[in-house]
Write a protein that holds these residues in place. Structure first.
Motif, PDB file in Angstrom:
ATOM      1  N   PRO A  24       0.698  -4.270 -24.477  1.00 13.16           N
ATOM      2  CA  PRO A  24       1.026  -3.993 -23.066  1.00 13.16           C
ATOM      3  C   PRO A  24      -0.183  -3.680 -22.202  1.00 13.16           C
ATOM      4  N   ASP A  25      -1.211  -3.019 -22.757  1.00 19.90           N
ATOM      5  CA  ASP A  25      -2.395  -2.725 -21.958  1.00 19.90           C
ATOM      6  C   ASP A  25      -3.112  -4.009 -21.547  1.00 19.90           C
ATOM      7  N   ALA A  26      -3.193  -4.967 -22.471  1.00 19.37           N
ATOM      8  CA  ALA A  26      -3.817  -6.254 -22.143  1.00 19.37           C
ATOM      9  C   ALA A  26      -3.003  -6.980 -21.078  1.00 19.37           C
ATOM     10  N   ALA A  27      -1.675  -6.926 -21.202  1.00 16.69           N
ATOM     11  CA  ALA A  27      -0.814  -7.568 -20.205  1.00 16.69           C
ATOM     12  C   ALA A  27      -1.024  -6.951 -18.831  1.00 16.69           C
ATOM     13  N   TYR A  28      -1.294  -5.657 -18.804  1.00 14.33           N
ATOM     14  CA  TYR A  28      -1.447  -4.962 -17.525  1.00 14.33           C
ATOM     15  C   TYR A  28      -2.807  -5.204 -16.890  1.00 14.33           C
ATOM     16  N   TYR A  29      -3.863  -5.192 -17.689  1.00 15.84           N
ATOM     17  CA  TYR A  29      -5.227  -5.154 -17.151  1.00 15.84           C
ATOM     18  C   TYR A  29      -5.899  -6.518 -16.990  1.00 15.84           C
ATOM     19  N   LEU A  30      -5.567  -7.493 -17.791  1.00 18.82           N
ATOM     20  CA  LEU A  30      -6.426  -8.668 -17.925  1.00 18.82           C
ATOM     21  C   LEU A  30      -5.939  -9.855 -17.085  1.00 18.82           C
ATOM     22  N   VAL A  65       0.837  -1.204   0.000  1.00 12.87           N
ATOM     23  CA  VAL A  65       0.000   0.000   0.000  1.00 12.87           C
ATOM     24  C   VAL A  65       0.871   1.253   0.000  1.00 12.87           C
ATOM     25  N   GLY A  66       1.886   1.256   0.844  1.00 15.80           N
ATOM     26  CA  GLY A  66       2.765   2.417   0.912  1.00 15.80           C
ATOM     27  C   GLY A  66       3.450   2.694  -0.410  1.00 15.80           C
ATOM     28  N   ALA A  67       3.891   1.638  -1.086  1.00 16.33           N
ATOM     29  CA  ALA A  67       4.566   1.818  -2.374  1.00 16.33           C
ATOM     30  C   ALA A  67       3.629   2.430  -3.410  1.00 16.33           C
ATOM     31  N   VAL A  68       2.391   1.934  -3.452  1.00 19.75           N
ATOM     32  CA  VAL A  68       1.423   2.462  -4.423  1.00 19.75           C
ATOM     33  C   VAL A  68       1.094   3.926  -4.119  1.00 19.75           C
ATOM     34  N   LEU A  69       0.864   4.244  -2.847  1.00 21.36           N
ATOM     35  CA  LEU A  69       0.531   5.619  -2.463  1.00 21.36           C
ATOM     36  C   LEU A  69       1.680   6.573  -2.779  1.00 21.36           C
ATOM     37  N   LEU A  70       2.900   6.169  -2.461  1.00 21.99           N
ATOM     38  CA  LEU A  70       4.055   7.020  -2.737  1.00 21.99           C
ATOM     39  C   LEU A  70       4.254   7.210  -4.237  1.00 21.99           C
ATOM     40  N   TYR A  71       3.961   6.169  -5.015  1.00 21.57           N
ATOM     41  CA  TYR A  71       4.069   6.303  -6.475  1.00 21.57           C
ATOM     42  C   TYR A  71       3.090   7.341  -6.998  1.00 21.57           C
ATOM     43  N   HIS A  72       1.824   7.232  -6.581  1.00 17.83           N
ATOM     44  CA  HIS A  72       0.814   8.172  -7.083  1.00 17.83           C
ATOM     45  C   HIS A  72       1.034   9.584  -6.566  1.00 17.83           C
ATOM     46  N   ALA A  73       1.629   9.704  -5.391  1.00 18.24           N
ATOM     47  CA  ALA A  73       1.925  11.030  -4.844  1.00 18.24           C
ATOM     48  C   ALA A  73       3.227  11.606  -5.392  1.00 18.24           C
ATOM     49  N   LYS A  74       3.913  10.809  -6.238  1.00 17.08           N
ATOM     50  CA  LYS A  74       5.177  11.244  -6.854  1.00 17.08           C
ATOM     51  C   LYS A  74       6.202  11.631  -5.790  1.00 17.08           C
ATOM     52  N   GLY A 123     -14.532  -4.451 -14.569  1.00 15.21           N
ATOM     53  CA  GLY A 123     -13.936  -3.125 -14.599  1.00 15.21           C
ATOM     54  C   GLY A 123     -12.607  -3.104 -15.321  1.00 15.21           C
ATOM     55  N   ASN A 124     -11.778  -4.125 -15.101  1.00 13.86           N
ATOM     56  CA  ASN A 124     -10.476  -4.159 -15.769  1.00 13.86           C
ATOM     57  C   ASN A 124     -10.618  -4.291 -17.281  1.00 13.86           C
ATOM     58  N   ILE A 125     -11.620  -5.056 -17.722  1.00 16.31           N
ATOM     59  CA  ILE A 125     -11.849  -5.212 -19.162  1.00 16.31           C
ATOM     60  C   ILE A 125     -12.286  -3.885 -19.773  1.00 16.31           C
ATOM     61  N   TYR A 126     -13.144  -3.152 -19.057  1.00 15.87           N
ATOM     62  CA  TYR A 126     -13.593  -1.852 -19.542  1.00 15.87           C
ATOM     63  C   TYR A 126     -12.422  -0.884 -19.681  1.00 15.87           C
ATOM     64  N   PHE A 127     -11.583  -0.813 -18.661  1.00 20.15           N
ATOM     65  CA  PHE A 127     -10.465   0.123 -18.707  1.00 20.15           C
ATOM     66  C   PHE A 127      -9.431  -0.290 -19.757  1.00 20.15           C
ATOM     67  N   TRP A 128      -9.260  -1.586 -19.953  1.00 19.31           N
ATOM     68  CA  TRP A 128      -8.369  -2.057 -21.017  1.00 19.31           C
ATOM     69  C   TRP A 128      -8.865  -1.584 -22.382  1.00 19.31           C
ATOM     70  N   ALA A 129     -10.181  -1.625 -22.568  1.00 18.31           N
ATOM     71  CA  ALA A 129     -10.755  -1.267 -23.864  1.00 18.31           C
ATOM     72  C   ALA A 129     -10.822   0.242 -24.094  1.00 18.31           C
ATOM     73  N   THR A 130     -10.775   1.039 -23.012  1.00 20.65           N
ATOM     74  CA  THR A 130     -11.030   2.470 -23.168  1.00 20.65           C
ATOM     75  C   THR A 130      -9.880   3.378 -22.760  1.00 20.65           C
ATOM     76  N   SER A 131      -8.926   2.895 -21.960  1.00 17.92           N
ATOM     77  CA  SER A 131      -7.886   3.812 -21.487  1.00 17.92           C
ATOM     78  C   SER A 131      -6.655   3.048 -21.042  1.00 17.92           C
ATOM     79  N   GLY A 132      -5.522   3.728 -21.052  1.00 17.01           N
ATOM     80  CA  GLY A 132      -4.287   3.178 -20.514  1.00 17.01           C
ATOM     81  C   GLY A 132      -4.069   3.691 -19.102  1.00 17.01           C
ATOM     82  N   TYR A 133      -3.527   2.831 -18.243  1.00 19.23           N
ATOM     83  CA  TYR A 133      -3.367   3.217 -16.844  1.00 19.23           C
ATOM     84  C   TYR A 133      -2.401   4.385 -16.690  1.00 19.23           C
ATOM     85  N   PHE A 134      -1.441   4.482 -17.584  1.00 19.82           N
ATOM     86  CA  PHE A 134      -0.426   5.535 -17.491  1.00 19.82           C
ATOM     87  C   PHE A 134      -0.655   6.646 -18.517  1.00 19.82           C
TER      88      PHE A 134
END
Length: 216
Positions: free
Chosen positions: A189-195, A19-28, A115-126
Protein backbone atom coordinates in the motif's frame (compact mmCIF):
# COMPACT_ATOMS: atom_id res chain seq x y z
CA UNK A 1 7.44 31.31 -25.87
CA UNK A 2 4.67 30.10 -23.56
CA UNK A 3 1.26 29.59 -25.07
CA UNK A 4 -1.21 30.15 -22.28
CA UNK A 5 -4.50 28.35 -22.06
CA UNK A 6 -7.75 30.22 -21.81
CA UNK A 7 -8.59 30.88 -18.16
CA UNK A 8 -10.92 28.19 -16.80
CA UNK A 9 -12.66 29.37 -13.60
CA UNK A 10 -14.18 25.94 -12.99
CA UNK A 11 -10.68 24.46 -12.73
CA UNK A 12 -9.75 26.99 -10.05
CA UNK A 13 -12.99 26.01 -8.31
CA UNK A 14 -11.97 22.37 -8.32
CA UNK A 15 -8.55 23.35 -7.00
CA UNK A 16 -10.22 25.23 -4.14
CA UNK A 17 -12.32 22.18 -3.28
CA UNK A 18 -9.24 19.95 -3.36
CA UNK A 19 -7.18 22.27 -1.15
CA UNK A 20 -10.05 22.73 1.28
CA UNK A 21 -10.57 18.98 1.58
CA UNK A 22 -6.89 18.34 2.33
CA UNK A 23 -6.70 21.17 4.89
CA UNK A 24 -9.87 20.05 6.66
CA UNK A 25 -8.57 16.47 6.76
CA UNK A 26 -5.28 17.47 8.39
CA UNK A 27 -7.06 19.80 10.80
CA UNK A 28 -9.38 16.91 11.76
CA UNK A 29 -12.47 19.00 11.04
CA UNK A 30 -14.89 16.35 9.93
CA UNK A 31 -13.50 15.39 6.52
CA UNK A 32 -11.92 11.97 7.20
CA UNK A 33 -11.21 11.27 3.52
CA UNK A 34 -10.14 14.78 2.54
CA UNK A 35 -6.81 13.51 1.24
CA UNK A 36 -8.73 12.57 -1.91
CA UNK A 37 -8.11 16.21 -2.81
CA UNK A 38 -4.61 15.09 -3.83
CA UNK A 39 -6.16 12.70 -6.36
CA UNK A 40 -8.17 15.62 -7.74
CA UNK A 41 -4.95 17.59 -8.17
CA UNK A 42 -3.32 14.77 -10.13
CA UNK A 43 -6.26 14.58 -12.54
CA UNK A 44 -6.25 18.36 -12.98
CA UNK A 45 -2.49 18.32 -13.56
CA UNK A 46 -2.82 15.62 -16.20
CA UNK A 47 -5.47 17.66 -17.98
CA UNK A 48 -3.62 20.98 -17.86
CA UNK A 49 -0.17 19.68 -18.80
CA UNK A 50 -1.53 17.69 -21.74
CA UNK A 51 -3.54 20.70 -22.90
CA UNK A 52 -0.43 22.89 -22.74
CA UNK A 53 1.66 20.41 -24.73
CA UNK A 54 -1.02 20.05 -27.41
CA UNK A 55 -1.37 23.82 -27.63
CA UNK A 56 2.38 24.14 -28.12
CA UNK A 57 2.27 21.51 -30.87
CA UNK A 58 -0.42 23.45 -32.71
CA UNK A 59 1.52 26.74 -32.50
CA UNK A 60 3.86 28.00 -35.26
CA UNK A 61 6.90 27.48 -33.00
CA UNK A 62 5.97 23.90 -32.18
CA UNK A 63 6.67 21.98 -28.98
CA UNK A 64 10.04 22.30 -27.22
CA UNK A 65 10.63 19.89 -24.38
CA UNK A 66 13.46 22.06 -23.03
CA UNK A 67 11.18 25.10 -22.88
CA UNK A 68 8.49 22.96 -21.26
CA UNK A 69 10.88 21.85 -18.52
CA UNK A 70 12.18 25.39 -18.08
CA UNK A 71 8.62 26.69 -17.54
CA UNK A 72 7.95 24.00 -14.95
CA UNK A 73 11.12 24.94 -13.05
CA UNK A 74 10.19 28.63 -13.03
CA UNK A 75 6.70 27.82 -11.83
CA UNK A 76 7.62 25.41 -9.02
CA UNK A 77 11.09 26.11 -7.69
CA UNK A 78 10.81 29.65 -6.26
CA UNK A 79 7.99 28.72 -3.87
CA UNK A 80 9.53 25.32 -3.13
CA UNK A 81 12.89 26.86 -2.19
CA UNK A 82 11.18 29.29 0.18
CA UNK A 83 9.28 26.45 1.87
CA UNK A 84 12.42 24.32 2.21
CA UNK A 85 14.50 27.20 3.58
CA UNK A 86 11.84 28.17 6.12
CA UNK A 87 11.41 24.54 7.17
CA UNK A 88 15.15 24.07 7.68
CA UNK A 89 15.37 27.20 9.82
CA UNK A 90 12.39 26.19 11.94
CA UNK A 91 13.63 22.61 12.16
CA UNK A 92 16.99 23.76 13.51
CA UNK A 93 15.23 25.16 16.57
CA UNK A 94 12.30 22.77 16.95
CA UNK A 95 13.41 19.30 15.91
CA UNK A 96 15.49 16.74 17.73
CA UNK A 97 18.88 16.06 16.10
CA UNK A 98 17.75 12.72 14.68
CA UNK A 99 14.62 14.28 13.18
CA UNK A 100 16.60 17.20 11.77
CA UNK A 101 18.99 14.74 10.13
CA UNK A 102 16.03 13.04 8.45
CA UNK A 103 14.76 16.45 7.37
CA UNK A 104 18.09 17.08 5.64
CA UNK A 105 17.85 13.73 3.88
CA UNK A 106 14.35 14.54 2.65
CA UNK A 107 15.60 17.89 1.30
CA UNK A 108 18.33 16.10 -0.64
CA UNK A 109 15.78 13.67 -2.06
CA UNK A 110 13.49 16.52 -3.06
CA UNK A 111 16.40 18.21 -4.85
CA UNK A 112 16.78 15.02 -6.90
CA UNK A 113 13.04 14.94 -7.76
CA UNK A 114 12.72 11.83 -5.61
CA UNK A 115 10.98 13.03 -2.45
CA UNK A 116 8.15 10.53 -2.86
CA UNK A 117 10.62 7.67 -3.30
CA UNK A 118 12.44 8.71 -0.13
CA UNK A 119 9.26 8.86 1.93
CA UNK A 120 8.08 5.53 0.51
CA UNK A 121 11.34 3.94 1.65
CA UNK A 122 11.41 5.55 5.11
CA UNK A 123 7.90 6.32 6.36
CA UNK A 124 4.18 5.82 5.90
CA UNK A 125 2.02 8.86 5.24
CA UNK A 126 -0.46 7.81 7.92
CA UNK A 127 2.11 6.53 10.45
CA UNK A 128 2.34 7.86 13.99
CA UNK A 129 5.63 9.67 13.32
CA UNK A 130 4.27 11.61 10.32
CA UNK A 131 3.99 14.75 12.47
CA UNK A 132 7.78 14.82 12.89
CA UNK A 133 8.42 14.86 9.11
CA UNK A 134 7.85 18.50 8.08
CA UNK A 135 8.26 17.98 4.32
CA UNK A 136 6.19 14.80 4.07
CA UNK A 137 3.55 16.65 2.08
CA UNK A 138 6.06 17.23 -0.74
CA UNK A 139 5.75 13.58 -1.77
CA UNK A 140 3.02 14.61 -4.21
CA UNK A 141 5.36 17.20 -5.73
CA UNK A 142 7.85 14.39 -6.34
CA UNK A 143 5.18 12.52 -8.31
CA UNK A 144 4.43 15.68 -10.30
CA UNK A 145 8.11 16.35 -11.02
CA UNK A 146 8.66 12.82 -12.32
CA UNK A 147 5.54 13.21 -14.45
CA UNK A 148 6.88 16.49 -15.87
CA UNK A 149 10.17 14.81 -16.73
CA UNK A 150 8.80 11.66 -18.35
CA UNK A 151 5.40 12.42 -19.82
CA UNK A 152 6.56 14.97 -22.47
CA UNK A 153 8.94 12.33 -23.86
CA UNK A 154 5.87 10.41 -25.03
CA UNK A 155 5.04 13.23 -27.43
CA UNK A 156 8.47 12.99 -29.06
CA UNK A 157 7.84 9.42 -30.29
CA UNK A 158 6.64 9.34 -33.91
CA UNK A 159 4.63 6.16 -33.24
CA UNK A 160 2.42 8.11 -30.84
CA UNK A 161 1.21 10.36 -33.66
CA UNK A 162 0.81 7.64 -36.30
CA UNK A 163 -2.84 7.33 -37.35
CA UNK A 164 -3.97 9.35 -34.33
CA UNK A 165 -2.82 6.82 -31.76
CA UNK A 166 -2.23 9.31 -28.95
CA UNK A 167 -5.52 8.43 -27.26
CA UNK A 168 -4.70 4.73 -27.51
CA UNK A 169 -1.31 5.18 -25.86
CA UNK A 170 -2.83 7.29 -23.09
CA UNK A 171 -5.51 4.65 -22.62
CA UNK A 172 -2.91 1.89 -22.35
CA UNK A 173 -0.99 3.86 -19.72
CA UNK A 174 -4.22 4.54 -17.84
CA UNK A 175 -5.32 0.89 -17.75
CA UNK A 176 -1.84 -0.41 -16.92
CA UNK A 177 -1.31 2.02 -14.07
CA UNK A 178 -4.80 1.45 -12.67
CA UNK A 179 -4.27 -2.32 -12.68
CA UNK A 180 -0.91 -1.87 -10.93
CA UNK A 181 -2.50 0.43 -8.35
CA UNK A 182 -5.27 -2.08 -7.56
CA UNK A 183 -2.67 -4.84 -7.18
CA UNK A 184 -0.35 -2.77 -4.98
CA UNK A 185 -3.09 -1.54 -2.65
CA UNK A 186 -3.15 -5.04 -1.17
CA UNK A 187 0.45 -6.09 -1.71
CA UNK A 188 2.34 -2.84 -1.03
CA UNK A 189 0.00 0.00 0.00
CA UNK A 190 2.82 2.48 0.66
CA UNK A 191 4.16 1.96 -2.88
CA UNK A 192 0.64 2.39 -4.27
CA UNK A 193 0.32 5.66 -2.37
CA UNK A 194 3.72 7.25 -3.01
CA UNK A 195 5.05 6.13 -6.38
CA UNK A 196 4.40 7.42 -9.89
CA UNK A 197 3.63 4.09 -11.64
CA UNK A 198 0.61 3.47 -9.41
CA UNK A 199 -0.47 7.13 -9.49
CA UNK A 200 -0.09 7.66 -13.23
CA UNK A 201 -3.65 6.51 -13.96
CA UNK A 202 -4.95 9.66 -12.28
CA UNK A 203 -2.68 11.83 -14.40
CA UNK A 204 -3.67 9.85 -17.49
CA UNK A 205 -7.35 10.33 -16.67
CA UNK A 206 -6.77 14.07 -16.92
CA UNK A 207 -4.71 13.63 -20.08
CA UNK A 208 -7.52 11.65 -21.70
CA UNK A 209 -9.97 14.40 -20.83
CA UNK A 210 -7.69 16.80 -22.69
CA UNK A 211 -7.59 14.75 -25.91
CA UNK A 212 -11.14 13.37 -26.06
CA UNK A 213 -13.75 15.30 -28.05
CA UNK A 214 -15.37 18.11 -26.11
CA UNK A 215 -19.10 17.76 -25.45
CA UNK A 216 -21.42 20.50 -24.13
Amino acid sequence: MEHRLKYRPEIDGLRAIAVGAVLLYHAKLGVPHGYVGVDMFFVLSGYLITSLILKDYSSPEGFSIVQFWERRVRRIFPALLVVIAATLVAGWFLLLPSHFEKLGASVQAQAAFAGNIYFWATSGYFSNDAATIPLLHTWSLGVEEQYYLLFPLLFLLPVVWTHGRLRCWLGVLFVGSLALSIYQVNKSPDAAYYLLPSRAWELMAGALLAVLPVRP
